[in-house]
Scaffold this active site. Structure first.
Site, mmCIF file in Angstrom:
data_model
loop_
_atom_site.group_PDB
_atom_site.id
_atom_site.type_symbol
_atom_site.label_atom_id
_atom_site.label_comp_id
_atom_site.label_asym_id
_atom_site.label_seq_id
_atom_site.Cartn_x
_atom_site.Cartn_y
_atom_site.Cartn_z
ATOM 1 C CG ASP A 126 -4.302 60.923 32.168
ATOM 2 O OD1 ASP A 126 -5.259 60.690 32.911
ATOM 3 O OD2 ASP A 126 -3.567 61.804 32.937
ATOM 4 C CG ASN B 226 -5.945 52.608 37.223
ATOM 5 O OD1 ASN B 226 -5.448 52.547 36.066
ATOM 6 N ND2 ASN B 226 -5.485 53.897 37.821
#
Ligand code: FPP
Length: 235
Positions: free
Chosen positions: A14, A62
């Site tokens: 991330d 996503n």
């Protein structure tokens, strides 16, 4: 204290977008840099004696991102698949976690081929989670378990933990020992929910593209200092 190098480390990569934004660059450059970090850290984990690494590259959620970003990520994966051919030299077993059917046929076939070709290697296993979600993983396993009961004369009580684990995308890898999340958030974000039941969690504010070998050393040291009881009492 456990004092041992973790057998299986999972990474939530991330912070790519923020890394790029801080530098006035596009998010896609951040992902590219994150891809470089992924390669470096995977290799280093192997040098450290870790046997299984799993990286969260793309979640079932996503797809909601702008098309331009999704396309850029797919291009990065595709380039990685081409390059991964040469990994046979490094005796690395490759596994792709998630539902492959959503990808372009050629790309899905390439993943399956890489998995087949590398299946013989047992020293080091690299799993890449693409179109992966922890809930989706459990759900597809539950559906398969139900199908076993219907088609193979099994009863629901035959479905024990070992059997169910074998139906997950991660059937060939042990549960996670250490889960590392850079990028400042302290959550699992639908990653390896079943498999991380007893994982030690390591969070750091460092953004993934800045994550270094030294940061991995620090995380492993943290892990070695943990006392893992798995629900038992101190011995
Ligand atoms: C999360 O950071 C990251 C992703 C959704 C993509 C991760 C993908 C890579 C690191 C590239 C992998 C490449 C290969 C070759 C496997 P974010 O974009 O959500 O970061 P932010 O929270 O700072 O916006």
């Amino acid at each position: 204290m456990d004092n041992q190098v973790p057998l299986h480390i999972a990474f939530i990569m991330d912070g790519n977008g923020r890394w790029a934004k801080k530098r006035g660059l596009s998010r896609n450059i951040g992902h590219k840099k994150g891809g470089d970090t992924f390669r470096e850290i995977a290799k280093y984990a192997k040098d450290c004696g870790v046997k299984y690494v799993t990286f969260f590259a793309f979640s079932t959620e996503n797809w909601k991102r702008p098309k331009e970003e999704v396309d850029a990520l797919m291009k990065l994966f595709s380039e990685y698949l081409d390059e991964a051919e040469s990994y046979a030299k490094e005796k690395t077993r490759l596994i792709f976690l998630g539902d492959k059917s959503i990808f372009a046929r050629e790309m899905a076939a390439k993943m399956t081929e890489l998995e087949k070709k590398s299946k013989q290697f047992s020293d080091f296993t690299l799993s890449l989670a693409v179109n992966y979600g922890g809930k989706d993983d459990i759900l597809q396993a539950a559906r398969r378990a139900a199908k076993f009961c219907r088609d193979r004369d099994l009863t629901p009580s035959d479905i024990d933990e070992k059997f169910f684990s074998g139906l997950l995308y991660t059937s060939a890898v042990p549960d996670v020992d250490l889960l590392i999340r850079p990028g400042g958030e302290r959550r699992l974000s639908n990653f390896l929910l079943w498999q991380s039941a007893y994982a030690e969690l390591y969070f750091t504010d460092i953004l993934w593209p800045d994550f270094t070998k030294k940061d991995l050393d620090t995380a492993i040291e943290y892990y070695k200092g943990r006392n893992r009881r798995f629900g038992n009492i101190e011995k």
